[in-house]
Design a protein around this motif. Structure first.
Motif, mmCIF file in Angstrom:
data_model
loop_
_atom_site.group_PDB
_atom_site.id
_atom_site.type_symbol
_atom_site.label_atom_id
_atom_site.label_comp_id
_atom_site.label_asym_id
_atom_site.label_seq_id
_atom_site.Cartn_x
_atom_site.Cartn_y
_atom_site.Cartn_z
ATOM 1 N N LEU A 235 25.242 -17.867 -37.649
ATOM 2 C CA LEU A 235 25.701 -17.933 -36.269
ATOM 3 C C LEU A 235 25.116 -19.138 -35.544
ATOM 4 N N GLY A 236 25.941 -19.750 -34.703
ATOM 5 C CA GLY A 236 25.499 -20.871 -33.885
ATOM 6 C C GLY A 236 24.853 -20.395 -32.596
ATOM 7 N N GLU A 237 24.479 -21.350 -31.764
ATOM 8 C CA GLU A 237 23.737 -21.040 -30.543
ATOM 9 C C GLU A 237 24.528 -20.136 -29.597
ATOM 10 N N ALA A 238 25.822 -20.423 -29.396
ATOM 11 C CA ALA A 238 26.626 -19.638 -28.456
ATOM 12 C C ALA A 238 26.813 -18.201 -28.946
ATOM 13 N N SER A 239 27.070 -18.041 -30.235
ATOM 14 C CA SER A 239 27.264 -16.690 -30.788
ATOM 15 C C SER A 239 25.985 -15.875 -30.700
ATOM 16 N N LEU A 240 24.863 -16.513 -31.004
ATOM 17 C CA LEU A 240 23.580 -15.811 -30.922
ATOM 18 C C LEU A 240 23.275 -15.411 -29.478
ATOM 19 N N ALA A 241 23.570 -16.308 -28.540
ATOM 20 C CA ALA A 241 23.322 -16.006 -27.131
ATOM 21 C C ALA A 241 24.161 -14.814 -26.678
ATOM 22 N N HIS A 242 25.417 -14.762 -27.125
ATOM 23 C CA HIS A 242 26.291 -13.638 -26.785
ATOM 24 C C HIS A 242 25.717 -12.334 -27.347
ATOM 25 N N PHE A 243 25.283 -12.363 -28.587
ATOM 26 C CA PHE A 243 24.758 -11.178 -29.249
ATOM 27 C C PHE A 243 23.448 -10.728 -28.599
ATOM 28 N N GLU A 244 22.607 -11.675 -28.276
ATOM 29 C CA GLU A 244 21.334 -11.332 -27.638
ATOM 30 C C GLU A 244 21.558 -10.803 -26.219
ATOM 31 N N GLY A 245 22.566 -11.352 -25.525
ATOM 32 C CA GLY A 245 22.896 -10.839 -24.193
ATOM 33 C C GLY A 245 23.333 -9.392 -24.241
ATOM 34 N N LEU A 246 24.134 -9.046 -25.250
ATOM 35 C CA LEU A 246 24.550 -7.666 -25.434
ATOM 36 C C LEU A 246 23.337 -6.767 -25.659
#
Length: 445
Positions: A235-246
């Motif tokens: 996963l790239g930065e944006a995908s990880l940020a989305h997942f961590e936000g969840l």
């Protein structure tokens, strides 16, 4: 010698397509009332789509190399116009199709829910049938992890409202298309090194849908699947940020979860967040609700690029859990059962019943099973079996005097007034309403 007339063959339902009988009505009503109340509290609006859609909707939306499209769809050619049609195996694609066709997203995002039958040709087993029922939500036009979190929180609230316990949340992220492509290359390399271990299903999916190989239920493949390259590592930065936000929102709302890197779901349209609610109380059919984000689907079906997420749950599986945990509600009886004898009494019984219904009371009017007038004793047995709170009794004498007999059948009212009361027709409605209010208040004491 005359030929004996043959008895017609008894017809039965289609295997895996079950009747829902009156004795199960209270359980279905309880679930539907509870889930609709929950959905209303989150601002979701109901949408109803046809049971039959063009086959292309599902082959394009779900994916041609998925189990649903390859093996499970009820598809046919319309004999009148040659169209290829399919009985819906799921409803997300249909809701998206309707949203595009009717320009529903023109004035902004939409929160939608649906409920109804779906159809898949698979082996019937506990909680899984060929005609089954789903309730689901679709949040269209919301791109952030807050929408993912909201639809997950909805499920937790539903479990609480139903009284269900022990349903656990598993989550994962499938990232974006380019991240899955990079992972796919490494995953195929890994699976090729273990091709001798793969079962027939795994070999079939090796090059068409390798992610689904990781979702195998074959015990012999579990260790191999556990050691496979994990998508989350790509996963790239944006995908990880989305997942961590969840995850942050779930943690702040005290929702426990497990990250399951092998959770991929069986439909091609998912990206980023995927999740399942699972239980160990239903045997092999442990998933009771599942969903995630499907941002590519709306464009894939001809609409403008739009973010979206949602979930669906199998109603039969939830009902099995309610039975397992002894949460089946008692069937509610009617308010009044009207018994009568004689022609004049029968006519008056209809008038009385309709006037009582005008006030909102639930009334059963006795009708003969064989065309003959039943005795009062027999009718009172039916009245008691109906669950009615009160019986209204009409005979020739009562009609002549302009009165009705009223007998309490349930609870404290029945104990306090075991004898039948005589009430004038014009006072009957008020009397019954007051008696039911008093009975309800006694029950709360």
């Amino acid at each position: 010698m005359t030929e004996q007339k043959r008895k017609p063959e008894k017809l039965t339902g289609v295997k895996g397509m079950n009747d829902i009988l009156p004795q199960d009505a209270a359980l279905w009503d309880f679930f539907e009332t509870t889930v609709k109340s929950m959905l209303r509290s989150y601002g979701y609006q109901n949408i109803r789509t046809p049971i039959v859609e063009h086959t292309q909707l599902f082959t394009r939306g779900i994916g041609e190399v998925t189990d649903i499209v390859e093996k499970e769809m009820y598809s046919f050619t319309d004999a009148l116009n040659g169209e290829n049609l399919t009985m819906r195996p799921e409803n997300t694609a249909a809701v998206v199709r309707a949203s595009i066709e009717h320009n529903m997203l023109y004035d902004g995002p939409k929160r939608l829910w649906y409920i109804g039958p779906m159809f898949r040709h698979e082996r019937p087993q506990r909680g899984r049938y060929r005609q089954f029922h789903q309730v689901g939500v679709e949040a269209l036009g919301f791109a952030g992890p807050d929408a993912d979190a909201e639809i997950i929180l909805m499920c937790q609230r539903l479990w609480d409202d139903l009284g269900l316990t022990g349903i656990k949340l598993e989550i994962n992220s499938l990232g974006l298309a380019e991240e899955r492509a990079a992972h796919r290359v490494e995953l195929i390399k890994y699976l090729e090194q273990h091709v001798d271990l793969l079962d027939e299903d795994g070999k079939r999916r090796l090059y068409t849908n390798p992610l689904r190989v990781l979702d195998t239920k074959n015990p012999a493949l579990q260790d191999m699947a556990d050691k496979a390259p994990k998508l989350i590592d790509f996963l790239g930065e944006a995908s990880l940020a989305h997942f961590e936000g969840l995850q942050r929102i779930l943690k702040s709302n005290n929702i426990p979860f497990k990250i399951n890197p092998r959770l991929v779901r069986g439909l091609d349209y998912y990206n980023l967040t995927v999740f399942e609610w699972v239980t160990d109380k239903l045997g092999a059919q442990g998933t009771v609700a599942a969903g995630g984000r499907y941002d590519p689907l709306i464009e894939q079906l001809g609409g403008k690029p739009t973010a979206a997420c949602g979930w669906a749950m199998g109603i039969e599986r939830i009902l099995e859990l309610l039975k397992e945990e002894n949460l089946v509600p008692e069937a509610e009886g009617c308010d009044v059962y009207v018994v009568h004898q004689g022609d004049a009494a029968r006519e008056q019984a209809f008038i009385v019943s309709e006037r009582l219904r005008d006030t909102g009371l639930d009334v059963i009017l006795h009708c003969s099973a064989d065309g003959q007038s039943a005795s009062f004793k027999s009718q009172m047995k039916r009245a008691d079996a109906s669950g009615a709170a009160f019986a209204v009794v009409l005979g020739e004498d009562e009609v002549a005097q302009g009165v009705a007999g009223v007998k309490a059948l349930r609870g404290n009212a029945a104990e306090a007034r075991s004898e039948q009361q005589t009430v004038a027709f014009e006072d009957l409605t008020e009397y019954l309403i007051n008696a039911m209010v008093a009975s309800a208040e006694d029950g709360e004491d």
